[in-house]
Scaffold this active site. Structure first.
Site, PDB file in Angstrom:
ATOM      1  N   ALA A   2     -16.507   0.662 -39.490  1.00  0.00           N
ATOM      2  CA  ALA A   2     -15.381   0.504 -38.581  1.00  0.00           C
ATOM      3  C   ALA A   2     -14.781  -0.892 -38.766  1.00  0.00           C
ATOM      4  O   ALA A   2     -15.441  -1.814 -39.260  1.00  0.00           O
ATOM      5  CB  ALA A   2     -15.836   0.689 -37.137  1.00  0.00           C
ATOM      6  N   GLU A   6     -25.136  -0.497 -36.193  1.00  0.00           N
ATOM      7  CA  GLU A   6     -24.458  -0.670 -34.901  1.00  0.00           C
ATOM      8  C   GLU A   6     -25.285  -1.439 -33.876  1.00  0.00           C
ATOM      9  O   GLU A   6     -24.727  -2.183 -33.054  1.00  0.00           O
ATOM     10  CB  GLU A   6     -24.068   0.704 -34.329  1.00  0.00           C
ATOM     11  CG  GLU A   6     -22.943   1.402 -35.059  1.00  0.00           C
ATOM     12  CD  GLU A   6     -23.396   2.195 -36.270  1.00  0.00           C
ATOM     13  OE1 GLU A   6     -22.555   2.862 -36.903  1.00  0.00           O
ATOM     14  OE2 GLU A   6     -24.611   2.164 -36.593  1.00  0.00           O
ATOM     15  N   GLU A  44     -21.167   7.287 -41.945  1.00  0.00           N
ATOM     16  CA  GLU A  44     -20.830   8.473 -41.154  1.00  0.00           C
ATOM     17  C   GLU A  44     -19.748   9.311 -41.834  1.00  0.00           C
ATOM     18  O   GLU A  44     -19.776  10.551 -41.778  1.00  0.00           O
ATOM     19  CB  GLU A  44     -20.399   8.038 -39.753  1.00  0.00           C
ATOM     20  CG  GLU A  44     -21.568   7.483 -38.950  1.00  0.00           C
ATOM     21  CD  GLU A  44     -21.139   6.743 -37.686  1.00  0.00           C
ATOM     22  OE1 GLU A  44     -21.625   7.114 -36.602  1.00  0.00           O
ATOM     23  OE2 GLU A  44     -20.337   5.794 -37.796  1.00  0.00           O
ATOM     24  N   GLY A  80     -19.517   3.299 -39.933  1.00  0.00           N
ATOM     25  CA  GLY A  80     -18.535   4.361 -40.081  1.00  0.00           C
ATOM     26  C   GLY A  80     -18.399   4.863 -41.508  1.00  0.00           C
ATOM     27  O   GLY A  80     -18.036   6.016 -41.744  1.00  0.00           O
TER      28      GLY A  80
END
Length: 269
Positions: free
Chosen positions: A74, A142, A122, A119
């Site tokens: 992210a 995270e 993911e 991310g």
């Protein structure tokens, strides 16, 4: 088929494959809001693949620009300006992206070069295959930010590797190298460098292009629908998928070709 143009994505139609490159190398291809929006719009276009027997591509290869990073994660700088509600919506937008990847009627190969963290990991987990270069690094960091996976990692990672290994990766935030990712079943194969990685991904799509596109699409949809079901319910999904596949023109051609001992020429319908 016009796939469109997007500020943060590069598209290359390479034979039966569409290569989609996240193109923010200055930010290690982090998932800024514009990247999420571009992926969303592209996937809307790609969802039309195979309509009316038209298959302009037979597989999608997702990769990152440069040698250092697939998708670093992210965009934390951007996220740091958000309140909790905005950050949650950011996560939900990425949920829609990953679900759309899983719903595509063609296989998607994540060609992971360098970092696939948070991310990025993911995003790769929502693809059908994960191929990696030897410098790839996977992780869910995270907890180092006081956060938890928000783009599907806690859901998909335990389905790709053992639940215990998924918990260790998420709780410890420890990144793993490509060879360990292969050992635990996170990736399908490891290649020496990015060039070899992309070549292998294109060869995989070329092989898929010799198969019935409707059968591959039916198999992908059925396997996605089976996730979380009991054996009895999953077998019912399989039966329904088999019935639908048997009625296709591809099935007629495939069975006739087998009996006639010739190569099948699938019409894609």
């Amino acid at each position: 088929m016009d796939f469109g143009t997007y500020p943060t994505l590069q598209l290359e139609h390479a034979g039966p494959a569409l290569i989609v490159t996240v193109n923010r190398p200055e930010a290690l291809n982090a998932l800024a809001g514009q990247v999420v929006e571009d992926l969303t719009q592209l996937l809307l276009v790609l969802s039309e693949l195979g309509r009316e027997g038209q298959w302009p591509v037979r597989g999608v290869i997702l990769t990152g620009a440069g040698e250092k990073s697939f998708v670093a994660g992210a965009d934390i700088v951007e996220m740091n300006t958000m309140d909790a509600q905005a950050a949650t919506e950011y996560g939900r937008k990425m949920h829609r992206v990953t679900l759309a990847l899983e719903a595509l009627p063609v296989p998607v190969i994540a060609a992971v070069n360098g970092f696939a963290l948070g991310g990025g990991c993911e995003l790769a987990l929502a693809c059908d295959y994960i191929y990696a270069s030897s410098n790839a690094r996977f992780g869910q960091p995270e907890v180092n930010l006081g956060l938890v996976p928000g783009f599907g990692g806690a859901v998909r990672l335990p389905r790709r590797v053992s639940p215990g290994m998924a918990r260790e990766m998420i709780f410890s935030a420890r990144p793993i190298k490509a060879d360990e990712a292969y050992r635990i079943g996170l990736v399908n194969a490891v290649f020496d460098n990015k060039a070899a990685l992309l070549e292998a991904a294109q060869e995989a799509v070329a092989e898929l292009a010799t198969k019935s596109p409707t059968a591959v699409a039916n198999a992908k949809a059925a396997m996605s629908a089976m996730v979380g079901l009991s054996t009895v319910d999953a077998l019912e999904v399989e039966s329904t998928s088999f019935h639908s596949a048997f009625l296709t023109e591809d099935s007629v051609e495939g069975r006739n070709a087998f009996v006639a001992k010739r190569a099948a020429q699938f019409p894609g319908s």
